[in-house]
Design a protein around this motif. Structure first.
Motif, PDB file in Angstrom:
ATOM      1  N   PRO A 188       0.829  -1.217   0.000  1.00  0.00           N
ATOM      2  CA  PRO A 188       0.000   0.000   0.000  1.00  0.00           C
ATOM      3  C   PRO A 188       0.861   1.264   0.000  1.00  0.00           C
ATOM      4  O   PRO A 188       1.983   1.264   0.488  1.00  0.00           O
ATOM      5  CB  PRO A 188      -0.753  -0.124   1.325  1.00  0.00           C
ATOM      6  N   MET A 189       0.289   2.347  -0.531  1.00  0.00           N
ATOM      7  CA  MET A 189       0.964   3.631  -0.544  1.00  0.00           C
ATOM      8  C   MET A 189      -0.051   4.725  -0.845  1.00  0.00           C
ATOM      9  O   MET A 189      -1.157   4.454  -1.337  1.00  0.00           O
ATOM     10  CB  MET A 189       2.069   3.664  -1.595  1.00  0.00           C
ATOM     11  N   ALA A 211      -0.253  11.536  15.898  1.00  0.00           N
ATOM     12  CA  ALA A 211       0.340  10.593  14.952  1.00  0.00           C
ATOM     13  C   ALA A 211       0.048  10.943  13.502  1.00  0.00           C
ATOM     14  O   ALA A 211       0.794  10.530  12.600  1.00  0.00           O
ATOM     15  CB  ALA A 211      -0.155   9.175  15.246  1.00  0.00           C
ATOM     16  N   ARG A 212      -1.034  11.688  13.263  1.00  0.00           N
ATOM     17  CA  ARG A 212      -1.403  12.060  11.890  1.00  0.00           C
ATOM     18  C   ARG A 212      -2.020  13.443  11.918  1.00  0.00           C
ATOM     19  O   ARG A 212      -3.192  13.632  12.247  1.00  0.00           O
ATOM     20  CB  ARG A 212      -2.413  11.064  11.315  1.00  0.00           C
ATOM     21  N   SER A 213      -1.229  14.445  11.566  1.00  0.00           N
ATOM     22  CA  SER A 213      -1.724  15.827  11.603  1.00  0.00           C
ATOM     23  C   SER A 213      -2.914  16.013  10.675  1.00  0.00           C
ATOM     24  O   SER A 213      -3.732  16.918  10.874  1.00  0.00           O
ATOM     25  CB  SER A 213      -0.601  16.794  11.219  1.00  0.00           C
ATOM     26  N   GLU A 214      -3.023  15.157   9.646  1.00  0.00           N
ATOM     27  CA  GLU A 214      -4.139  15.267   8.703  1.00  0.00           C
ATOM     28  C   GLU A 214      -5.488  15.087   9.387  1.00  0.00           C
ATOM     29  O   GLU A 214      -6.525  15.521   8.866  1.00  0.00           O
ATOM     30  CB  GLU A 214      -3.990  14.224   7.593  1.00  0.00           C
ATOM     31  N   VAL A 254      -6.791  -1.425   8.650  1.00  0.00           N
ATOM     32  CA  VAL A 254      -5.848  -0.311   8.558  1.00  0.00           C
ATOM     33  C   VAL A 254      -4.414  -0.831   8.472  1.00  0.00           C
ATOM     34  O   VAL A 254      -3.601  -0.342   7.669  1.00  0.00           O
ATOM     35  CB  VAL A 254      -6.037   0.637   9.762  1.00  0.00           C
ATOM     36  N   ARG A 255      -4.080  -1.814   9.268  1.00  0.00           N
ATOM     37  CA  ARG A 255      -2.722  -2.377   9.247  1.00  0.00           C
ATOM     38  C   ARG A 255      -2.390  -2.933   7.860  1.00  0.00           C
ATOM     39  O   ARG A 255      -1.274  -2.739   7.353  1.00  0.00           O
ATOM     40  CB  ARG A 255      -2.611  -3.480  10.292  1.00  0.00           C
ATOM     41  N   PRO A 285      -1.457   1.387   6.412  1.00  0.00           N
ATOM     42  CA  PRO A 285      -0.622   1.250   7.610  1.00  0.00           C
ATOM     43  C   PRO A 285      -0.180   2.567   8.224  1.00  0.00           C
ATOM     44  O   PRO A 285       0.111   2.609   9.425  1.00  0.00           O
ATOM     45  CB  PRO A 285       0.577   0.440   7.110  1.00  0.00           C
ATOM     46  N   TRP A 286      -0.128   3.645   7.443  1.00  0.00           N
ATOM     47  CA  TRP A 286       0.247   4.950   7.989  1.00  0.00           C
ATOM     48  C   TRP A 286      -0.795   5.496   8.970  1.00  0.00           C
ATOM     49  O   TRP A 286      -0.521   6.450   9.678  1.00  0.00           O
ATOM     50  CB  TRP A 286       0.465   5.942   6.847  1.00  0.00           C
TER      51      TRP A 286
END
Length: 432
Positions: free
Chosen positions: A84-85, A182-185, A246-247, A251-252
């Motif tokens: 994934p990406m 962990a994720r500013s988004e 999610v994993r 994964p991010w």
């Protein structure tokens, strides 16, 4: 003024009732739940109300949440690949803030507000048989409840309906104690889109039990690698399955979700929806007729976030038409008003339906351009608030090319964007 009966105390029923009370009508609301029943109910579908509809509620004095609900002022979208990406991202501010409030709170407070303003509240399950008695007591009855026993009153409109089966398997849960650092988004509304696999929404949310939280909505393509929730029986099970998804696919997002907990044992749902448009007027065996609004006649997949918004638009539209006429609400007149509404409503359905389909190459180019151009990104996200501003150029190849040209994006720019993404994908495959 005329007497109006409203069956259902959900989004459409409360907005319609507030508008008609303001305009001087005698309003009776029939609900199968009391306000306390709503408050103690299990979790309900996540409803994000976009800017124009937030304003519509405020104008009716239904703005109970401005000081407590998190204002959604921007959207971040990741277009993901199964490697994934993240292939590319789109971020932009919204023209007006959106709000996502627990419907258990909304409907309980809405019912109480209508009662305080003079509506008569009748708590009863109105079956098709009881509807005859209700219709005899009012000049007009509007059915806004979408449950099957009444929704089936209104026949399917084959000309306006596209689907005959669900296009997504759905899962929703509200979580607290996530790691926002962990994720500013996730400071605002975030979308994770993996075409052909899953759409996942991370929604800033006002939860009945835990206050400001996140409501997570999963739209999985049936039979695909994200379609994992059909056997979930508890909130904890659902969260475990969600973490696994999610994993494996995103994964991010794992660190954000790792410490999360369900806001309560009942704030989750799974299932599916068959999108449908129904005929708006039904004639009862007695010859009396009733009008359908909201989910009773227009039901879209939640992917486009239009359920509560379209219910609000319909209720606002019919409030103005009913007020202008005042009486003599014939079946022919009501059907004609719905046809007038459909001049706008069809854009809502087109918006919802296009998001359920694989992206055409020109639509991929539009999203690529949005990842590089803030003005285009804003136009993409404005579609959630105003689908009529989105569908003309997102659903037509020729108009899409004209739209890009108007925003200074030519074919050479689109080619450069594609090459940049291709190079990013290649590096990911080679170097990880």
């Amino acid at each position: 003024m005329s007497s109006i009966g409203i069956v259902g105390a959900g989004q459409a029923g409360i907005v319609l009732g507030a508008g008609l009370l303001r305009d001087g009508f005698d309003v009776t609301v029939y609900s199968d739940r009391t306000p306390d029943d709503y408050l103690h109910d299990r979790g309900r579908p996540t409803a994000c109300l976009w800017g124009d509809q937030v304003v519509a509620e405020r104008e009716l004095g239904l703005d109970f949440w401005d000081d407590t609900a998190p204002a959604i002022t921007s959207i971040h979208l990741d277009l993901c690949l199964p490697d994934p990406m993240i292939a590319f991202s789109i971020s932009a501010g919204l023209r007006a803030p959106a709000l996502a409030v627990d419907q258990r709170l909304k409907f309980a407070h809405g019912m109480r507000a209508l009662a305080e303003r003079g509506a008569r509240i009748v708590v009863d399950h109105i079956s098709a048989q009881k509807l005859e008695k209700v219709a005899a007591e009012h000049d007009l009855v509007v059915v806004t409840a979408g449950h099957r026993s009444l929704g089936d009153l209104f026949p399917r409109d084959d000309a306006r309906s596209v689907h005959t089966e669900p296009r997504r398997s759905l899962f929703m849960m509200n979580v607290a104690d996530y790691d926002l650092s962990a994720r500013s988004e996730h400071a605002d509304l975030a979308f994770s889109f993996m075409p052909g696999v899953v759409e996942l929404f991370w929604v800033p949310f006002l939860d009945k039990d835990r206050g400001v939280t996140r409501s997570i909505v999963v739209e999985a393509v049936p039979g695909g690698p994200a379609d994992r929730f059909s056997d979930v029986k508890t909130a904890d099970e659902g969260l475990d399955v969600l973490r696994g998804l999610v994993r494996d696919l995103l994964p991010w997002e794992s660190d954000f979700l790792a410490p999360a907990r369900p806001t309560s044992p009942v704030t989750w749902l799974n299932g599916s929806v068959v999108p449908i448009v129904r005929q708006p007027v039904d004639t009862l065996p007695s010859g009396r007729h009733v009008l359908g609004l909201g989910d009773a006649v227009v039901l879209n997949d939640p992917l486009a976030g239009q359920g509560a918004n379209n219910a609000t638009r319909m209720a606002t539209f019919f409030t103005s038409r009913i007020t202008a006429r005042g009486k003599d609400f014939t079946a022919e007149w009501l059907a004609a008003q719905f046809d007038d509404f459909w001049d706008y409503g069809r854009h809502v359905n087109d918006f919802s339906n296009v998001l359920l389909e694989p992206l055409e190459p020109f639509q991929q180019e539009l999203l690529l351009a949005a990842s590089r151009n803030q003005e285009i990104a804003g136009c993409v996200f404005e579609g959630f608030n105003d689908p009529a501003s989105f569908t003309p150029w997102f659903t037509d190849r020729t108009r899409a090319r004209g739209f890009l040209a108007d925003h200074g994006v030519g074919r050479s720019s689109v080619l450069r964007y594609k090459l940049d993404v291709a190079w990013k994908v290649l590096r990911h495959k080679v170097f990880g």
